[in-house]
Design an enzyme around this catalytic site. Structure first.
Site, PDB file in Angstrom:
ATOM      1  N   ASN A  27      43.167  39.944  43.750  1.00  0.00           N
ATOM      2  CA  ASN A  27      43.176  41.232  43.704  1.00  0.00           C
ATOM      3  C   ASN A  27      43.698  42.001  42.645  1.00  0.00           C
ATOM      4  O   ASN A  27      45.047  42.068  42.226  1.00  0.00           O
ATOM      5  CB  ASN A  27      44.105  41.227  44.891  1.00  0.00           C
ATOM      6  CG  ASN A  27      44.339  42.958  45.248  1.00  0.00           C
ATOM      7  OD1 ASN A  27      43.538  43.864  44.735  1.00  0.00           O
ATOM      8  ND2 ASN A  27      45.290  43.319  46.116  1.00  0.00           N
ATOM      9  N   TRP A  28      42.815  42.662  41.812  1.00  0.00           N
ATOM     10  CA  TRP A  28      43.271  43.198  40.610  1.00  0.00           C
ATOM     11  C   TRP A  28      43.674  44.372  40.674  1.00  0.00           C
ATOM     12  O   TRP A  28      44.567  45.102  39.719  1.00  0.00           O
ATOM     13  CB  TRP A  28      41.939  43.427  39.691  1.00  0.00           C
ATOM     14  CG  TRP A  28      41.030  42.265  39.126  1.00  0.00           C
ATOM     15  CD1 TRP A  28      41.305  40.905  39.625  1.00  0.00           C
ATOM     16  CD2 TRP A  28      39.933  42.263  38.412  1.00  0.00           C
ATOM     17  NE1 TRP A  28      40.295  40.257  38.735  1.00  0.00           N
ATOM     18  CE2 TRP A  28      39.581  41.151  38.050  1.00  0.00           C
ATOM     19  CE3 TRP A  28      38.965  43.312  37.661  1.00  0.00           C
ATOM     20  CZ2 TRP A  28      38.344  40.461  37.343  1.00  0.00           C
ATOM     21  CZ3 TRP A  28      37.984  42.811  37.037  1.00  0.00           C
ATOM     22  CH2 TRP A  28      37.717  41.566  36.661  1.00  0.00           C
ATOM     23  N   LYS A  29      43.805  45.069  42.044  1.00  0.00           N
ATOM     24  CA  LYS A  29      44.216  46.421  42.149  1.00  0.00           C
ATOM     25  C   LYS A  29      43.816  47.366  41.302  1.00  0.00           C
ATOM     26  O   LYS A  29      42.733  47.222  40.850  1.00  0.00           O
ATOM     27  CB  LYS A  29      45.980  46.133  42.192  1.00  0.00           C
ATOM     28  CG  LYS A  29      46.540  45.246  43.021  1.00  0.00           C
ATOM     29  CD  LYS A  29      47.965  45.292  43.319  1.00  0.00           C
ATOM     30  CE  LYS A  29      48.363  43.818  44.098  1.00  0.00           C
ATOM     31  NZ  LYS A  29      49.701  43.919  44.352  1.00  0.00           N
ATOM     32  N   HIS A  61      45.824  46.268  53.183  1.00  0.00           N
ATOM     33  CA  HIS A  61      46.830  45.922  52.225  1.00  0.00           C
ATOM     34  C   HIS A  61      47.937  46.898  52.125  1.00  0.00           C
ATOM     35  O   HIS A  61      47.773  48.236  52.364  1.00  0.00           O
ATOM     36  CB  HIS A  61      46.069  46.151  50.718  1.00  0.00           C
ATOM     37  CG  HIS A  61      47.124  45.373  49.683  1.00  0.00           C
ATOM     38  ND1 HIS A  61      48.192  46.047  49.258  1.00  0.00           N
ATOM     39  CD2 HIS A  61      46.845  44.011  48.980  1.00  0.00           C
ATOM     40  CE1 HIS A  61      48.786  44.972  48.271  1.00  0.00           C
ATOM     41  NE2 HIS A  61      47.935  44.011  48.230  1.00  0.00           N
ATOM     42  N   GLU A  63      49.785  48.272  50.006  1.00  0.00           N
ATOM     43  CA  GLU A  63      49.899  49.416  49.174  1.00  0.00           C
ATOM     44  C   GLU A  63      48.871  50.681  49.678  1.00  0.00           C
ATOM     45  O   GLU A  63      49.269  51.616  49.226  1.00  0.00           O
ATOM     46  CB  GLU A  63      49.443  49.247  47.902  1.00  0.00           C
ATOM     47  CG  GLU A  63      50.611  48.121  46.979  1.00  0.00           C
ATOM     48  CD  GLU A  63      49.911  46.973  45.680  1.00  0.00           C
ATOM     49  OE1 GLU A  63      48.871  46.993  45.672  1.00  0.00           O
ATOM     50  OE2 GLU A  63      50.711  46.175  45.515  1.00  0.00           O
ATOM     51  N   GLU A 116      51.403  38.709  53.930  1.00  0.00           N
ATOM     52  CA  GLU A 116      51.821  39.060  52.566  1.00  0.00           C
ATOM     53  C   GLU A 116      53.156  39.980  52.891  1.00  0.00           C
ATOM     54  O   GLU A 116      53.124  41.318  53.227  1.00  0.00           O
ATOM     55  CB  GLU A 116      50.962  40.178  51.966  1.00  0.00           C
ATOM     56  CG  GLU A 116      49.616  39.538  51.535  1.00  0.00           C
ATOM     57  CD  GLU A 116      49.043  40.127  50.309  1.00  0.00           C
ATOM     58  OE1 GLU A 116      48.921  39.891  49.281  1.00  0.00           O
ATOM     59  OE2 GLU A 116      48.664  41.450  50.218  1.00  0.00           O
ATOM     60  N   GLY A 126      54.708  41.528  44.110  1.00  0.00           N
ATOM     61  CA  GLY A 126      54.788  42.241  42.733  1.00  0.00           C
ATOM     62  C   GLY A 126      56.463  42.029  42.277  1.00  0.00           C
ATOM     63  O   GLY A 126      56.754  42.705  41.116  1.00  0.00           O
ATOM     64  N   SER A 128      53.539  37.418  44.898  1.00  0.00           N
ATOM     65  CA  SER A 128      54.083  36.591  43.637  1.00  0.00           C
ATOM     66  C   SER A 128      53.619  35.321  43.680  1.00  0.00           C
ATOM     67  O   SER A 128      54.290  34.435  43.173  1.00  0.00           O
ATOM     68  CB  SER A 128      55.539  36.900  43.644  1.00  0.00           C
ATOM     69  OG  SER A 128      56.003  38.181  43.397  1.00  0.00           O
ATOM     70  N   GLY A 167      47.664  38.756  42.900  1.00  0.00           N
ATOM     71  CA  GLY A 167      47.547  39.996  42.523  1.00  0.00           C
ATOM     72  C   GLY A 167      47.960  39.829  40.728  1.00  0.00           C
ATOM     73  O   GLY A 167      46.925  39.376  40.137  1.00  0.00           O
ATOM     74  N   GLY A 168      49.223  40.013  40.414  1.00  0.00           N
ATOM     75  CA  GLY A 168      49.456  40.207  39.022  1.00  0.00           C
ATOM     76  C   GLY A 168      48.951  39.053  38.118  1.00  0.00           C
ATOM     77  O   GLY A 168      48.255  39.035  36.988  1.00  0.00           O
TER      78      GLY A 168
END
Ligand code: PGA
Length: 246
Positions: free
Chosen positions: A9-11, A92, A94, A166, A172, A209, A230-231
């Protein structure tokens, strides 16, 4: 053994088209007998996969709940399909934090399943709920799932639904959940989905994470079928190591 599902997930990253093409090219090259890799770039970079010789399996990070019409700024299931997208992340945290409701999420899941997309439904509790203990976490996640899945076609969900657990406090932050706790939640989610919706063994991913150092500790737990990354999916080397370590 079933392949593990790894979702990148590149966001809202990276900043430029050339950086996105570079990242996509590198991640499309990753191969694993043990993992199915799904890359989820922002909408604006989805079409870049058309420029690659080996197209990756593509996912979107969201979709709108109507098929067409006066919905400024939104993207429909058919638009995603026409770009070769086969998965979509829905709900998600976010997006929920921006005000997305379970009612909207429910409608998004429905339209995505009707269009034949695979749905990656995200659920997970805040730190405040987490601090109240296991019972509170199960109640919270159970209620999200019930609201998001209610009224959906079970036969479509059976083959097309993936749930990503999640915990919001782990996203993150560099502080991943304890793998045993996530495995227990994965078991709870599978049980609930089986009892309420008669779907056996829904795939459950862990997200929050995840990196090359902890991926194995999650995937070695029974009941965890993959990870939402993600990151670490923005760093080619690190993401490559995650895939290699599976
Ligand atoms: P993270 O994000 O890996 O950067 O914690 C996970 C996610 O939000 O899907």
């Amino acid at each position: 053994m079933a392949k593990k599902i790894i979702v990148a997930n590149w966001k809202m990253n990276p900043r430029t088209e050339s950086a996105a093409l570079k990242l996509l090219r590198a991640e499309a090259k990753l191969k694993s007998k043990r993992a199915r890799i799904i890359i989820c770039p922002p909408y604006s970079f989805l079409e870049l996969s058309g420029r690659l010789k080996n197209r990756p399996v593509l996912g979107a990070q969201d979709v709108f709940w109507a098929e067409k019409g006066a919905h400024t700024g939104e993207i429909s299931v058919s638009m995603l399909r026409s770009l070769g997208v086969s998965y979509v992340i829905i709900g998600h945290s976010e997006r929920r934090a921006l005000g997305e409701t379970d009612k909207e999420i429910n409608k998004k899941i429905k339209i995505a399943l009707d269009a034949g997309l695979n749905v990656i439904l995200c659920v997970g509790e805040s730190r405040a709920v987490h601090l109240r203990g296991k019972g509170a976490v199960e109640k919270f996640v159970g209620s999200e799932l019930a609201k998001d899945m209610t009224g959906q076609d079970a036969s479509k969900m059976k083959s097309k639904l993936i749930v990503a657990y999640e915990p919001i406090w782990a996203i993150g932050t560099g502080k991943a959940d304890a793998p045993e706790d996530s495995a227990r939640m994965a078991g709870y989610i599978k049980r609930l989905v089986r009892e309420k919706f008669k779907i056996q063994n829904v795939p459950v991913l862990y997200g929050g994470s995840v990196n090359s150092g902890n991926i194995v500790s999650f995937l070695s737990q029974s009941g965890i079928d993959g990870a939402l990354v993600g990151g670490a999916s923005l760093k080619t080397g690190e993401f490559g190591k995650i895939i290699k370590n599976i």
